[in-house]
Scaffold this motif. Structure first.
Motif, mmCIF file in Angstrom:
data_model
loop_
_atom_site.group_PDB
_atom_site.id
_atom_site.type_symbol
_atom_site.label_atom_id
_atom_site.label_comp_id
_atom_site.label_asym_id
_atom_site.label_seq_id
_atom_site.Cartn_x
_atom_site.Cartn_y
_atom_site.Cartn_z
ATOM 1 N N ALA A 1 0.852 -1.194 0.000
ATOM 2 C CA ALA A 1 0.000 0.000 0.000
ATOM 3 C C ALA A 1 0.883 1.238 0.000
ATOM 4 C CB ALA A 1 -0.920 0.015 1.215
ATOM 5 N N SER B 1 -14.363 5.961 2.148
ATOM 6 C CA SER B 1 -14.454 4.775 2.993
ATOM 7 C C SER B 1 -15.534 4.976 4.038
ATOM 8 C CB SER B 1 -13.118 4.491 3.675
ATOM 9 O OG SER B 1 -12.082 4.316 2.732
ATOM 10 N N GLU C 1 -9.451 -2.396 4.013
ATOM 11 C CA GLU C 1 -8.357 -1.605 3.441
ATOM 12 C C GLU C 1 -7.207 -1.393 4.413
ATOM 13 O OE1 GLU C 1 -10.029 1.583 0.424
ATOM 14 O OE2 GLU C 1 -11.170 1.668 2.309
ATOM 15 N N VAL D 1 -5.916 4.183 5.944
ATOM 16 C CA VAL D 1 -6.268 5.014 4.789
ATOM 17 C C VAL D 1 -5.867 6.479 4.999
ATOM 18 C CG1 VAL D 1 -8.135 3.530 3.977
ATOM 19 C CG2 VAL D 1 -8.625 5.319 5.678
ATOM 20 N N LEU E 1 -4.201 7.211 1.669
ATOM 21 C CA LEU E 1 -4.007 6.063 0.792
ATOM 22 C C LEU E 1 -4.165 6.490 -0.662
ATOM 23 C CD1 LEU E 1 -3.580 2.945 0.685
ATOM 24 C CD2 LEU E 1 -6.098 2.758 0.627
ATOM 25 N N VAL F 1 -2.952 0.633 -3.929
ATOM 26 C CA VAL F 1 -2.824 -0.693 -3.314
ATOM 27 C C VAL F 1 -2.388 -1.667 -4.395
ATOM 28 C CG1 VAL F 1 -4.000 -2.576 -2.114
ATOM 29 C CG2 VAL F 1 -4.607 -0.200 -1.614
#
Length: 244
Positions: free
Chosen positions: A77, A203, A226, A229, A240, A243
């Motif tokens: 990530a 999110s 996830e 983030v 983030l 990924v």
């Protein structure tokens, strides 16, 4: 010592067990019923010994798949400074987090999270943290190297601390590392069920943790499925961006 032994925290949950018991008990009194209200099951950090001085390998599993802190070996990530209103990348940190299988610590299987940080285009640092998940889904911080707080649970009196509970609860706080590991690291749940918008997506059900240590305070946001983030340490904020 079993991880699940311990004493529940002194304060009730705003959203959980405390509210449920009070509501049901009040209903019983108003209705003239003499039966006691059923107790809600433990949640948050209830029944956990944090930090744990003697982790029992039988309490752990060989993976870390906590919804807010999933660590899949081979995963990568990338986090970077947020974009400006014009769409340009703002100055700040660039962070790459990669996951691999880790060694056993105190007989417990771990997963390694390697974090490489580049500070405004200059050379940065490399930190390797080892995590393990118990059978109930709680994630424990077992060891760290390279970040100024080097420790390994079971070595020289260092103790594993909690990193992410299976059921995060607003207001809970705990030690992420204990014993003789050095500067205490204290984690507090600032929010749960948050919505978070970021460049390229958003999110839901985000858990927000405050992490306090001798080197400063930061606020980390974790999204289910996830992981991390967003991380905000004041002037240094990353979100983030990719990924792999």
């Amino acid at each position: 010592m079993r991880l699940r032994r311990g004493r529940p925290p002194a304060h009730p949950s705003r959203r959980g067990a405390g509210a449920a018991v009070v509501t049901l008990a009040a209903a019983a009194v108003l209705g003239g019923c003499s039966s006691s209200a059923p107790l809600s099951p433990p949640t948050g950090v209830d029944l956990l010994t944090v930090p744990t001085p003697t982790p029992d390998p039988d309490d752990f599993v060989g993976r870390v798949d906590n919804p807010w802190f999933p660590l899949e070996p081979g995963g990568v990530a990338t986090l970077a400074a947020p974009t400006t209103p014009t769409g340009a990348q703002g100055p700040g940190l660039e962070v790459t987090r990669s996951v691999s299988a880790g060694p056993d610590v105190a007989g417990v299987p771990t997963t390694a999270l390697t974090t490489v940080t580049t500070d405004r285009g200059a050379g940065g640092g490399r930190v390797v943290d080892l995590f393990a998940q118990d059978v109930d889904g709680n994630v424990w911080w077992m060891a760290s190297a390279g970040g100024g707080l080097d420790f390994e649970a079971g070595v020289d009196g260092a103790e594993a601390g909690l990193w992410m509970p299976a059921q995060p609860r607003y207001g809970d706080g705990w030690l992420a590392v204990g014993g003789t590991a050095g500067t205490p690291v204290v984690v507090t749940v600032l929010a749960v069920d948050q919505d978070l918008a970021r460049p390229g997506g958003s999110s839901d059900d985000v858990v927000v943790l405050q992490v306090e240590s001798g080197i400063g305070t930061r606020v980390d946001s974790y999204a289910p499925g996830e992981g991390l983030v967003r991380s905000d340490a004041g002037e240094d904020e990353v979100v983030l961006t990719g990924v792999g």
